[in-house]
Motif scaffolding. Structure first.
Motif, PDB file in Angstrom:
ATOM      1  N   MET A 191      -7.052  -5.750  31.774  1.00  8.51           N
ATOM      2  CA  MET A 191      -7.911  -6.160  30.663  1.00  8.51           C
ATOM      3  C   MET A 191      -8.679  -7.431  31.023  1.00  8.51           C
ATOM      4  O   MET A 191      -9.886  -7.524  30.854  1.00  8.51           O
ATOM      5  N   ILE A 192      -7.931  -8.407  31.574  1.00  7.35           N
ATOM      6  CA  ILE A 192      -8.561  -9.667  31.957  1.00  7.35           C
ATOM      7  C   ILE A 192      -9.584  -9.413  33.075  1.00  7.35           C
ATOM      8  O   ILE A 192     -10.615 -10.065  33.158  1.00  7.35           O
ATOM      9  N   TYR A 193      -9.310  -8.379  33.902  1.00  2.00           N
ATOM     10  CA  TYR A 193     -10.249  -8.068  34.972  1.00  2.00           C
ATOM     11  C   TYR A 193     -11.526  -7.467  34.422  1.00  2.00           C
ATOM     12  O   TYR A 193     -12.619  -7.712  34.935  1.00  2.00           O
ATOM     13  N   LEU A 194     -11.418  -6.700  33.336  1.00  2.13           N
ATOM     14  CA  LEU A 194     -12.612  -6.124  32.711  1.00  2.13           C
ATOM     15  C   LEU A 194     -13.494  -7.231  32.162  1.00  2.13           C
ATOM     16  O   LEU A 194     -14.718  -7.231  32.340  1.00  2.13           O
ATOM     17  N   TYR A 195     -12.854  -8.225  31.540  1.00  2.00           N
ATOM     18  CA  TYR A 195     -13.583  -9.392  31.010  1.00  2.00           C
ATOM     19  C   TYR A 195     -14.321 -10.108  32.143  1.00  2.00           C
ATOM     20  O   TYR A 195     -15.506 -10.404  32.040  1.00  2.00           O
ATOM     21  N   ASP A 196     -13.591 -10.348  33.256  1.00  2.00           N
ATOM     22  CA  ASP A 196     -14.210 -10.996  34.414  1.00  2.00           C
ATOM     23  C   ASP A 196     -15.383 -10.187  34.937  1.00  2.00           C
ATOM     24  O   ASP A 196     -16.423 -10.730  35.288  1.00  2.00           O
ATOM     25  N   PHE A 197     -15.164  -8.855  34.985  1.00  2.00           N
ATOM     26  CA  PHE A 197     -16.198  -7.986  35.522  1.00  2.00           C
ATOM     27  C   PHE A 197     -17.480  -8.122  34.710  1.00  2.00           C
ATOM     28  O   PHE A 197     -18.566  -8.333  35.261  1.00  2.00           O
ATOM     29  N   ILE A 198     -17.359  -8.064  33.380  1.00  2.00           N
ATOM     30  CA  ILE A 198     -18.553  -8.098  32.531  1.00  2.00           C
ATOM     31  C   ILE A 198     -19.250  -9.450  32.645  1.00  2.00           C
ATOM     32  O   ILE A 198     -20.482  -9.528  32.767  1.00  2.00           O
ATOM     33  N   ILE A 199     -18.458 -10.528  32.670  1.00  2.00           N
ATOM     34  CA  ILE A 199     -19.076 -11.853  32.755  1.00  2.00           C
ATOM     35  C   ILE A 199     -19.781 -12.046  34.084  1.00  2.00           C
ATOM     36  O   ILE A 199     -20.929 -12.502  34.142  1.00  2.00           O
ATOM     37  N   ALA A 200     -19.119 -11.663  35.179  1.00  2.00           N
ATOM     38  CA  ALA A 200     -19.738 -11.834  36.494  1.00  2.00           C
ATOM     39  C   ALA A 200     -20.966 -10.948  36.620  1.00  2.00           C
ATOM     40  O   ALA A 200     -21.969 -11.342  37.229  1.00  2.00           O
ATOM     41  N   ALA A 233     -27.269  -4.872  41.755  1.00  2.00           N
ATOM     42  CA  ALA A 233     -26.842  -6.181  42.245  1.00  2.00           C
ATOM     43  C   ALA A 233     -25.794  -6.757  41.299  1.00  2.00           C
ATOM     44  O   ALA A 233     -24.786  -7.321  41.739  1.00  2.00           O
ATOM     45  N   GLY A 234     -26.025  -6.585  39.996  1.00  2.00           N
ATOM     46  CA  GLY A 234     -25.063  -7.068  39.013  1.00  2.00           C
ATOM     47  C   GLY A 234     -23.710  -6.423  39.200  1.00  2.00           C
ATOM     48  O   GLY A 234     -22.672  -7.088  39.138  1.00  2.00           O
ATOM     49  N   PHE A 235     -23.710  -5.128  39.469  1.00  2.00           N
ATOM     50  CA  PHE A 235     -22.445  -4.422  39.696  1.00  2.00           C
ATOM     51  C   PHE A 235     -21.714  -5.016  40.902  1.00  2.00           C
ATOM     52  O   PHE A 235     -20.508  -5.257  40.843  1.00  2.00           O
ATOM     53  N   ALA A 236     -22.478  -5.265  41.996  1.00  2.00           N
ATOM     54  CA  ALA A 236     -21.853  -5.858  43.189  1.00  2.00           C
ATOM     55  C   ALA A 236     -21.227  -7.196  42.849  1.00  2.00           C
ATOM     56  O   ALA A 236     -20.103  -7.506  43.267  1.00  2.00           O
ATOM     57  N   GLY A 237     -21.944  -8.022  42.049  1.00  2.00           N
ATOM     58  CA  GLY A 237     -21.418  -9.324  41.662  1.00  2.00           C
ATOM     59  C   GLY A 237     -20.156  -9.197  40.833  1.00  2.00           C
ATOM     60  O   GLY A 237     -19.162  -9.893  41.072  1.00  2.00           O
ATOM     61  N   GLY A 238     -20.175  -8.296  39.839  1.00  2.14           N
ATOM     62  CA  GLY A 238     -19.017  -8.121  38.973  1.00  2.14           C
ATOM     63  C   GLY A 238     -17.804  -7.632  39.745  1.00  2.14           C
ATOM     64  O   GLY A 238     -16.702  -8.175  39.617  1.00  2.14           O
ATOM     65  N   PHE A 239     -18.030  -6.632  40.579  1.00  2.00           N
ATOM     66  CA  PHE A 239     -16.937  -6.060  41.358  1.00  2.00           C
ATOM     67  C   PHE A 239     -16.325  -7.102  42.283  1.00  2.00           C
ATOM     68  O   PHE A 239     -15.101  -7.223  42.382  1.00  2.00           O
ATOM     69  N   CYS A 296     -23.811 -12.591  34.827  1.00  2.00           N
ATOM     70  CA  CYS A 296     -24.324 -13.790  35.486  1.00  2.00           C
ATOM     71  C   CYS A 296     -25.074 -13.423  36.768  1.00  2.00           C
ATOM     72  O   CYS A 296     -26.110 -14.017  37.061  1.00  2.00           O
ATOM     73  N   THR A 297     -24.630 -12.367  37.465  1.00  2.00           N
ATOM     74  CA  THR A 297     -25.381 -11.922  38.644  1.00  2.00           C
ATOM     75  C   THR A 297     -26.750 -11.377  38.248  1.00  2.00           C
ATOM     76  O   THR A 297     -27.736 -11.585  38.953  1.00  2.00           O
ATOM     77  N   ILE A 298     -26.812 -10.690  37.093  1.00  2.00           N
ATOM     78  CA  ILE A 298     -28.106 -10.198  36.627  1.00  2.00           C
ATOM     79  C   ILE A 298     -29.057 -11.373  36.376  1.00  2.00           C
ATOM     80  O   ILE A 298     -30.238 -11.327  36.734  1.00  2.00           O
ATOM     81  N   PHE A 310     -22.881 -18.072  32.048  1.00  2.00           N
ATOM     82  CA  PHE A 310     -21.791 -17.151  32.364  1.00  2.00           C
ATOM     83  C   PHE A 310     -20.979 -17.621  33.566  1.00  2.00           C
ATOM     84  O   PHE A 310     -19.795 -17.324  33.664  1.00  2.00           O
ATOM     85  N   VAL A 311     -21.618 -18.385  34.473  1.00  2.00           N
ATOM     86  CA  VAL A 311     -20.843 -18.972  35.573  1.00  2.00           C
ATOM     87  C   VAL A 311     -19.776 -19.911  35.025  1.00  2.00           C
ATOM     88  O   VAL A 311     -18.629 -19.892  35.465  1.00  2.00           O
ATOM     89  N   THR A 312     -20.154 -20.709  34.012  1.00  2.00           N
ATOM     90  CA  THR A 312     -19.149 -21.631  33.448  1.00  2.00           C
ATOM     91  C   THR A 312     -17.990 -20.849  32.838  1.00  2.00           C
ATOM     92  O   THR A 312     -16.847 -21.261  32.942  1.00  2.00           O
ATOM     93  N   LEU A 313     -18.295 -19.695  32.217  1.00  2.00           N
ATOM     94  CA  LEU A 313     -17.203 -18.881  31.659  1.00  2.00           C
ATOM     95  C   LEU A 313     -16.258 -18.409  32.755  1.00  2.00           C
ATOM     96  O   LEU A 313     -15.049 -18.342  32.556  1.00  2.00           O
ATOM     97  N   LEU A 314     -16.817 -18.094  33.934  1.00  2.00           N
ATOM     98  CA  LEU A 314     -15.965 -17.658  35.046  1.00  2.00           C
ATOM     99  C   LEU A 314     -14.973 -18.738  35.436  1.00  2.00           C
ATOM    100  O   LEU A 314     -13.876 -18.459  35.891  1.00  2.00           O
ATOM    101  N   PHE A 315     -15.385 -20.003  35.255  1.00  2.00           N
ATOM    102  CA  PHE A 315     -14.493 -21.102  35.618  1.00  2.00           C
ATOM    103  C   PHE A 315     -13.666 -21.570  34.427  1.00  2.00           C
ATOM    104  O   PHE A 315     -13.055 -22.631  34.479  1.00  2.00           O
ATOM    105  N   GLY A 316     -13.691 -20.816  33.320  1.00  2.00           N
ATOM    106  CA  GLY A 316     -12.834 -21.136  32.194  1.00  2.00           C
ATOM    107  C   GLY A 316     -13.393 -22.161  31.230  1.00  2.00           C
ATOM    108  O   GLY A 316     -12.665 -23.026  30.745  1.00  2.00           O
TER     109      GLY A 316
END
Lengths: 145, 263
Positions: free
Chosen positions: A1-10, A31-37, A13-15, B134-140
């Motif tokens: 679950m926490i990984y899904l959250y990370d995936f969406i945020i990353a 590119a966004g997918f690559a960043g999230g993954f 941000c890559t987009i 969103f980068v800041t969110l990655l760092f908590g």
């Protein structure tokens, strides 16, 4: 679950970075997918090893491999996917604390953060080097001229 | 092919190379494109030497005397990152090599590609904001730091784009970017205690980070273009140093003003 959250945020941000670098519209989401993954990979390895250098290395490997796959599939240069996806991995944190420690005359901390900055950058560059040179070797073998 | 044609081809290839290099392509890609495009039109002697600041290109037709070699040098001064153009030129060069497109036609396509503008400044600023928030969110970061980073980064993106437009020296542009990021971070942190300066600054400086330079340095070095690789690596180091310089300058100033503490 926490990984899904990370995936969406990353991914989001890559987009953002992809638009800053003026990617072609059709390549932005990939590119966004690559960043999230890659960020999921980073977190996975960071939870196991607690080493940011190693985790960055593995995450960059993932980005470069994905980018080469996308490059073949969507007929874009691989760089286009790599550039926005590696930005979240770049050690901005360590760079900031290096500067802060220098200002506070805390040179041992500055050296610690500074070497982290350099090592993480080398990890990114090293991972890209490995994948890209394997790939150019493969291309060389396929078309001998 | 007579001499006029080869000169036209030379000019067209240089134009291609110029667009590529100015849009942030790796030098190995530029050299590769030049050689492929020229050899596809029957030139047996094609030598190109590309560095981040200039293109050197020599051509000779099959059967011509060695004295007839033509050479052109083009100096590249301004560079901006537009990966859309790199992708378009890449497509175009493949088309050019695999078909018998005339040089006039090629020139027209290139002019269209050269006209491609980056996304509008407003879009850049908003997506810059999204990226660093969103980068800041990655760092908590918490939600307040998220909002602060969003606004700060919009300001940073706006100021570096505008400074770029008036061709302010790149080194000073990045220093100013670092300064703007830190000033806004300090303002937000003093307005609202839940906001940490470091989160906001780290998020906001991410939009200036030399991602393209790092990637290109690696690709150029492994393809044997050591000069370009080192030049790009130096560019990355200089950008990182100037960002840190800007951040450090304002932090130091703030510590002096506020009497030794950093919120």
């Amino acid at each position: 679950m926490i990984y899904l959250y990370d995936f969406i945020i990353a991914l989001t941000c890559t987009i953002g970075f992809a638009v800053l670098f003026n990617l072609p519209r059709t390549a932005i989401l990939n590119a966004g997918f690559a960043g999230g993954f890659s960020w999921v990979i980073y977190n996975l390895f960071h939870n196991i090893t607690h080493s940011s250098v190693l985790s960055t290395f593995v995450a960059s490997l993932a980005i470069a491999i994905l980018a080469e796959t996308f490059a073949v599939k969507f007929k874009f240069p691989a760089t286009i996917f790599i550039v926005p996806a590696i930005v979240p991995l770049v050690p901005g944190h360590a760079l900031y604390y290096t500067m802060l420690s220098i200002i506070q005359n805390n040179y041992s901390a500055a050296v610690r953060y500074g070497s982290e900055t350099v090592l993480v950058s080398i990890a990114i560059a090293g991972a890209l080097t490995v994948v890209l040179s394997v790939n150019s070797f493969r291309k060389l073998k396929r078309s001998p001229n | 092919m007579n001499e006029i044609d080869s000169k036209k081809l030379l000019k067209m290839t240089l134009y291609t190379a110029e667009i590529l290099l100015q849009s942030g392509a790796e030098t190995y890609r530029v050299e590769d494109t030049i050689v492929r495009m020229c050899t596809s039109r029957g030139f047996d002697y094609v030598e190109s030497f590309v560095t981040p600041t200039g293109i050197f290109l020599s051509l000779n037709n099959k059967g011509d005397k060695p004295e007839d070699i033509i050479t052109l040098v083009r100096r590249i001064k301004s560079r901006s990152i537009n990966l859309n153009r790199v992708a378009k030129v890449n497509d175009f060069s493949r088309q050019f090599v695999s078909s018998d497109m005339s040089i006039e036609e090629a020139f027209n396509i290139l002019k269209d590609i050269d006209k491609i503008k980056p996304y509008p400044a407003l879009i850049h600023a908003i997506f810059g904001g999204i990226a660093s928030a969103f980068v800041t969110l990655l760092f908590g970061a918490n939600i307040f730091e998220f909002m602060a980073a969003f606004i700060t980064s919009i300001m940073v993106t706006f100021s570096i784009k505008n400074l770029d437009k008036i061709s302010f020296p790149p080194f000073l542009t990045n220093i100013s970017g670092g300064c703007v990021a830190t000033i806004f971070a300090i303002i937000f942190a003093s307005l609202y205690p839940a906001i940490r300066i470091d989160m906001v600054v780290v998020g906001a400086i991410m939009v200036m980070v030399p991602g393209v330079a790092i990637t290109n340095a690696v690709r150029d070095s492994i393809s044997g273009d050591l000069i370009s690789g080192l030049a790009k690596a130096a560019e990355a180091v200089i950008i990182a140093t100037s960002i840190a310089f800007g951040v450090g300058f304002i932090l130091q100033l703030w510590i002096l003003i506020s009497g030794g503490k950093l919120l």
